[in-house]
Scaffold this motif. Structure first.
Motif, PDB file in Angstrom:
ATOM      1  N   ARG A  37     -50.935  67.521 -37.425  1.00 34.80           N
ATOM      2  CA  ARG A  37     -50.854  66.059 -37.309  1.00 34.80           C
ATOM      3  C   ARG A  37     -49.688  65.468 -38.109  1.00 34.80           C
ATOM      4  O   ARG A  37     -49.659  64.288 -38.379  1.00 34.80           O
ATOM      5  CB  ARG A  37     -52.171  65.385 -37.741  1.00 34.80           C
ATOM      6  CG  ARG A  37     -53.406  65.900 -37.036  1.00 34.80           C
ATOM      7  CD  ARG A  37     -54.644  65.109 -37.422  1.00 34.80           C
ATOM      8  NE  ARG A  37     -54.964  65.166 -38.833  1.00 34.80           N
ATOM      9  CZ  ARG A  37     -55.611  66.151 -39.427  1.00 34.80           C
ATOM     10  NH1 ARG A  37     -56.003  67.209 -38.734  1.00 34.80           N
ATOM     11  NH2 ARG A  37     -55.881  66.106 -40.720  1.00 34.80           N
ATOM     12  N   GLN A  56     -56.319  69.218 -46.078  1.00 32.72           N
ATOM     13  CA  GLN A  56     -55.529  67.995 -46.139  1.00 32.72           C
ATOM     14  C   GLN A  56     -55.150  67.722 -47.585  1.00 32.72           C
ATOM     15  O   GLN A  56     -55.988  67.800 -48.480  1.00 32.72           O
ATOM     16  CB  GLN A  56     -56.361  66.846 -45.583  1.00 32.72           C
ATOM     17  CG  GLN A  56     -55.588  65.588 -45.312  1.00 32.72           C
ATOM     18  CD  GLN A  56     -55.100  65.508 -43.883  1.00 32.72           C
ATOM     19  OE1 GLN A  56     -55.344  66.416 -43.104  1.00 32.72           O
ATOM     20  NE2 GLN A  56     -54.422  64.443 -43.550  1.00 32.72           N
ATOM     21  N   GLN A  76     -52.334  65.222 -48.706  1.00 31.78           N
ATOM     22  CA  GLN A  76     -51.375  64.182 -49.076  1.00 31.78           C
ATOM     23  C   GLN A  76     -51.791  63.501 -50.372  1.00 31.78           C
ATOM     24  O   GLN A  76     -50.967  62.955 -51.082  1.00 31.78           O
ATOM     25  CB  GLN A  76     -51.167  63.159 -47.965  1.00 31.78           C
ATOM     26  CG  GLN A  76     -52.376  62.327 -47.594  1.00 31.78           C
ATOM     27  CD  GLN A  76     -53.050  62.890 -46.371  1.00 31.78           C
ATOM     28  OE1 GLN A  76     -53.281  64.099 -46.292  1.00 31.78           O
ATOM     29  NE2 GLN A  76     -53.378  62.045 -45.420  1.00 31.78           N
ATOM     30  N   LEU A  89     -61.739  64.325 -40.352  1.00 26.77           N
ATOM     31  CA  LEU A  89     -60.529  64.094 -39.557  1.00 26.77           C
ATOM     32  C   LEU A  89     -60.296  65.167 -38.506  1.00 26.77           C
ATOM     33  O   LEU A  89     -59.489  64.970 -37.602  1.00 26.77           O
ATOM     34  CB  LEU A  89     -59.301  64.025 -40.471  1.00 26.77           C
ATOM     35  CG  LEU A  89     -59.195  62.811 -41.390  1.00 26.77           C
ATOM     36  CD1 LEU A  89     -57.870  62.848 -42.135  1.00 26.77           C
ATOM     37  CD2 LEU A  89     -59.328  61.503 -40.631  1.00 26.77           C
ATOM     38  N   HIS A 107     -50.536  69.438 -45.717  1.00 26.87           N
ATOM     39  CA  HIS A 107     -51.662  70.353 -45.854  1.00 26.87           C
ATOM     40  C   HIS A 107     -51.344  71.404 -46.908  1.00 26.87           C
ATOM     41  O   HIS A 107     -50.183  71.784 -47.100  1.00 26.87           O
ATOM     42  CB  HIS A 107     -51.964  71.060 -44.528  1.00 26.87           C
ATOM     43  CG  HIS A 107     -52.890  70.298 -43.639  1.00 26.87           C
ATOM     44  ND1 HIS A 107     -52.520  69.139 -42.994  1.00 26.87           N
ATOM     45  CD2 HIS A 107     -54.187  70.520 -43.285  1.00 26.87           C
ATOM     46  CE1 HIS A 107     -53.542  68.684 -42.286  1.00 26.87           C
ATOM     47  NE2 HIS A 107     -54.554  69.506 -42.441  1.00 26.87           N
ATOM     48  N   ARG A 161     -47.727  73.586 -50.061  1.00 27.51           N
ATOM     49  CA  ARG A 161     -47.979  72.232 -49.564  1.00 27.51           C
ATOM     50  C   ARG A 161     -46.840  71.862 -48.622  1.00 27.51           C
ATOM     51  O   ARG A 161     -45.684  71.758 -49.038  1.00 27.51           O
ATOM     52  CB  ARG A 161     -48.034  71.228 -50.721  1.00 27.51           C
ATOM     53  CG  ARG A 161     -49.228  71.394 -51.646  1.00 27.51           C
ATOM     54  CD  ARG A 161     -49.071  70.561 -52.912  1.00 27.51           C
ATOM     55  NE  ARG A 161     -48.585  69.222 -52.625  1.00 27.51           N
ATOM     56  CZ  ARG A 161     -49.369  68.168 -52.350  1.00 27.51           C
ATOM     57  NH1 ARG A 161     -50.676  68.322 -52.339  1.00 27.51           N
ATOM     58  NH2 ARG A 161     -48.848  66.994 -52.093  1.00 27.51           N
ATOM     59  N   PHE A 178     -59.545  61.863 -46.853  1.00 31.08           N
ATOM     60  CA  PHE A 178     -58.911  62.521 -45.708  1.00 31.08           C
ATOM     61  C   PHE A 178     -59.413  63.947 -45.474  1.00 31.08           C
ATOM     62  O   PHE A 178     -58.686  64.784 -44.951  1.00 31.08           O
ATOM     63  CB  PHE A 178     -57.380  62.530 -45.867  1.00 31.08           C
ATOM     64  CG  PHE A 178     -56.775  61.188 -46.124  1.00 31.08           C
ATOM     65  CD1 PHE A 178     -56.798  60.202 -45.154  1.00 31.08           C
ATOM     66  CD2 PHE A 178     -56.174  60.903 -47.335  1.00 31.08           C
ATOM     67  CE1 PHE A 178     -56.247  58.951 -45.382  1.00 31.08           C
ATOM     68  CE2 PHE A 178     -55.609  59.658 -47.581  1.00 31.08           C
ATOM     69  CZ  PHE A 178     -55.647  58.677 -46.598  1.00 31.08           C
ATOM     70  N   ASP A 179     -60.637  64.235 -45.876  1.00 33.18           N
ATOM     71  CA  ASP A 179     -61.138  65.591 -45.694  1.00 33.18           C
ATOM     72  C   ASP A 179     -61.223  65.921 -44.209  1.00 33.18           C
ATOM     73  O   ASP A 179     -61.669  65.112 -43.383  1.00 33.18           O
ATOM     74  CB  ASP A 179     -62.517  65.739 -46.334  1.00 33.18           C
ATOM     75  CG  ASP A 179     -62.924  67.185 -46.509  1.00 33.18           C
ATOM     76  OD1 ASP A 179     -62.811  67.699 -47.631  1.00 33.18           O
ATOM     77  OD2 ASP A 179     -63.350  67.813 -45.512  1.00 33.18           O
ATOM     78  N   ASN A 180     -60.808  67.134 -43.859  1.00 32.70           N
ATOM     79  CA  ASN A 180     -60.787  67.535 -42.447  1.00 32.70           C
ATOM     80  C   ASN A 180     -62.180  67.696 -41.845  1.00 32.70           C
ATOM     81  O   ASN A 180     -62.306  67.788 -40.618  1.00 32.70           O
ATOM     82  CB  ASN A 180     -59.996  68.835 -42.275  1.00 32.70           C
ATOM     83  CG  ASN A 180     -58.513  68.574 -42.145  1.00 32.70           C
ATOM     84  OD1 ASN A 180     -58.098  67.498 -41.719  1.00 32.70           O
ATOM     85  ND2 ASN A 180     -57.705  69.554 -42.519  1.00 32.70           N
ATOM     86  N   HIS A 232     -45.838  69.905 -44.486  1.00 31.44           N
ATOM     87  CA  HIS A 232     -46.281  69.130 -43.326  1.00 31.44           C
ATOM     88  C   HIS A 232     -46.616  70.092 -42.191  1.00 31.44           C
ATOM     89  O   HIS A 232     -45.802  70.944 -41.829  1.00 31.44           O
ATOM     90  CB  HIS A 232     -45.175  68.168 -42.876  1.00 31.44           C
ATOM     91  CG  HIS A 232     -44.949  67.036 -43.831  1.00 31.44           C
ATOM     92  ND1 HIS A 232     -44.151  67.153 -44.940  1.00 31.44           N
ATOM     93  CD2 HIS A 232     -45.419  65.756 -43.828  1.00 31.44           C
ATOM     94  CE1 HIS A 232     -44.133  65.996 -45.593  1.00 31.44           C
ATOM     95  NE2 HIS A 232     -44.891  65.141 -44.944  1.00 31.44           N
ATOM     96  N   TRP A 276     -57.335  67.575 -34.219  1.00 25.73           N
ATOM     97  CA  TRP A 276     -57.113  68.279 -35.490  1.00 25.73           C
ATOM     98  C   TRP A 276     -55.673  68.748 -35.623  1.00 25.73           C
ATOM     99  O   TRP A 276     -55.043  68.574 -36.666  1.00 25.73           O
ATOM    100  CB  TRP A 276     -58.051  69.487 -35.561  1.00 25.73           C
ATOM    101  CG  TRP A 276     -57.650  70.495 -36.603  1.00 25.73           C
ATOM    102  CD1 TRP A 276     -57.769  70.359 -37.955  1.00 25.73           C
ATOM    103  CD2 TRP A 276     -57.052  71.787 -36.375  1.00 25.73           C
ATOM    104  NE1 TRP A 276     -57.284  71.492 -38.587  1.00 25.73           N
ATOM    105  CE2 TRP A 276     -56.837  72.378 -37.634  1.00 25.73           C
ATOM    106  CE3 TRP A 276     -56.689  72.487 -35.223  1.00 25.73           C
ATOM    107  CZ2 TRP A 276     -56.276  73.646 -37.781  1.00 25.73           C
ATOM    108  CZ3 TRP A 276     -56.134  73.750 -35.370  1.00 25.73           C
ATOM    109  CH2 TRP A 276     -55.934  74.313 -36.635  1.00 25.73           C
ATOM    110  N   THR A 318     -49.254  65.804 -41.164  1.00 23.27           N
ATOM    111  CA  THR A 318     -49.743  65.420 -42.477  1.00 23.27           C
ATOM    112  C   THR A 318     -49.560  66.587 -43.438  1.00 23.27           C
ATOM    113  O   THR A 318     -49.429  67.738 -43.032  1.00 23.27           O
ATOM    114  CB  THR A 318     -51.225  65.016 -42.419  1.00 23.27           C
ATOM    115  OG1 THR A 318     -51.976  66.064 -41.801  1.00 23.27           O
ATOM    116  CG2 THR A 318     -51.395  63.737 -41.602  1.00 23.27           C
TER     117      THR A 318
END
Length: 358
Positions: free
Chosen positions: A72, A38, A40, A278, A76, A67, A273-275, A69, A222, A74
């Protein structure tokens, strides 16, 4: 069917996420194993890999800047192979989520035509901010706001990569994009033919390797993808099944690590926001339900005995830790020790102060 308790799932997650013991892995291999990170918050992957790798060199990650989208919808940070290989499988989800906030703005607009126009603007190879890209299309599509046009184009319709200096170590810059294929020198992999989902199967396998044991709802949480049950069904002969304490079926790879629940877990500081948080629908394996909101609010968390026990932030001259529960003397000492190491890393060795209120 074997029942895996919360602590057993916690230790499995820590092992898969490289948080039970720092790994001796190249940065690219670690990012690939984690199915991307993640990003962002541009500096988050650096703190995330500091928690996971021995001798982590930030310069290696700065060289791995893809980097975009994806999961989700978001941002990455991914390896080139995963960004190119997974993008088409996420297209429908990216469109759906990209339009969710702006659906009325795009009523009557042919999205394929808009995407083609966006690609044409970017074809000159000149990086553009989202607002700049939108500004070149507003005469033709005056209805949507520039913000809506820019977000939908870059986050949903046109596979694009955010360029440095955004995301460089101890550097910054606004979001400027070019097409993903131009940046990596190869076109995005085409969608799989109807009736076949090899990318979906790969996503499930890779997810379980990095996050399992997990339920299908966790895979969906995820990835953001709704269509993976078919891939799971095809993979079932290769997988093993468990139950959690709530009765949910959990799937896993047969030979993936599932450590003893009593294995000690070191203190770890995770970025926003660490996976590790999340990446699940049910996050109770790592964070108490009353603190679940921290993971979506952008709080940086401290793991003590493998579970969220505090938050942290970097201040001008120190690292501040705010516990969520009373820590024992041994836990406070371990938090302070790991915090000093992180403070040195973040401050380039200028200070190692940790503020840890009682």
């Amino acid at each position: 069917m074997t029942v895996l308790g919360t602590r057993a799932l916690n230790r499995a997650t820590l092992a898969r996420q490289l948080l039970l013991d720092r790994a001796d892995l190249p940065v690219a291999a670690a990012v690939a194993h984690l199915c991307g990170m993640q990003a962002q918050e541009p500096q988050a992957p650096f703190a995330g890999l500091f928690a996971r790798l021995r001798g982590f060199d930030p310069g290696e990650l700065s060289d791995l800047l893809v980097r975009t989208h994806l999961m989700r919808r978001t941002v990455h940070l991914l390896t080139a192979e995963d960004a190119l290989g997974w993008r088409s499988r996420h297209d429908a989800m990216l469109r759906q989520r990209g339009l969710a906030a702006y659906r009325r703005d795009f009523d009557g607009i042919d999205l394929d035509e808009l995407a083609a126009a966006g690609r044409a603007v970017l074809a000159d190879g000149e990086p553009r901010a989202m607002a700049e890209l939108a500004a070149e299309l507003t005469d033709r599509w005056p209805g949507p706001s520039r913000r809506a046009l820019g977000e939908v184009l870059v986050a949903a319709l046109v596979p694009a990569v955010q360029l440095p200096p955004r995301g460089l170590w101890r550097s910054g810059g606004g979001v400027r994009v070019v097409p993903l294929a131009d940046w990596l020198g190869r076109e995005v992999d085409p969608p799989s033919p109807p009736g076949s989902d090899p990318v979906g199967r790969e996503l499930v396998r890779r997810y379980l390797a990095a996050f399992g044991p997990a339920a299908t709802a966790d895979v969906r949480a995820w990835s953001g993808l709704a269509g993976l049950p078919g891939a799971v069904a095809e993979l079932r002969p290769e997988l093993v099944s468990f139950r959690d304490e709530r009765g949910r079926e959990l799937l896993d790879l047969p030979d993936a690590p599932r450590p003893d629940p009593d294995v000690p877990a070191p203190v770890r500081f995770l970025p926003a926001f660490d996976n590790a948080l999340l990446g699940y629908h049910d996050r109770s394996r790592i964070v108490a339900d009353e603190h679940r909101g921290l993971s979506v609010a952008g709080e940086r968390v401290v793991l003590v005995d493998g579970r969220v026990a505090g938050t942290w932030r970097a201040e001008a001259d120190a690292l501040r830790v705010d516990p969520l529960r009373r820590l024992t003397a041994a836990e406070r000492s371990a938090v302070a020790d790991e915090g000093r190491e992180l403070a040195l890393f973040l401050s380039a060795g200028q200070h190692d102060d940790v503020h840890l209120p009682r």
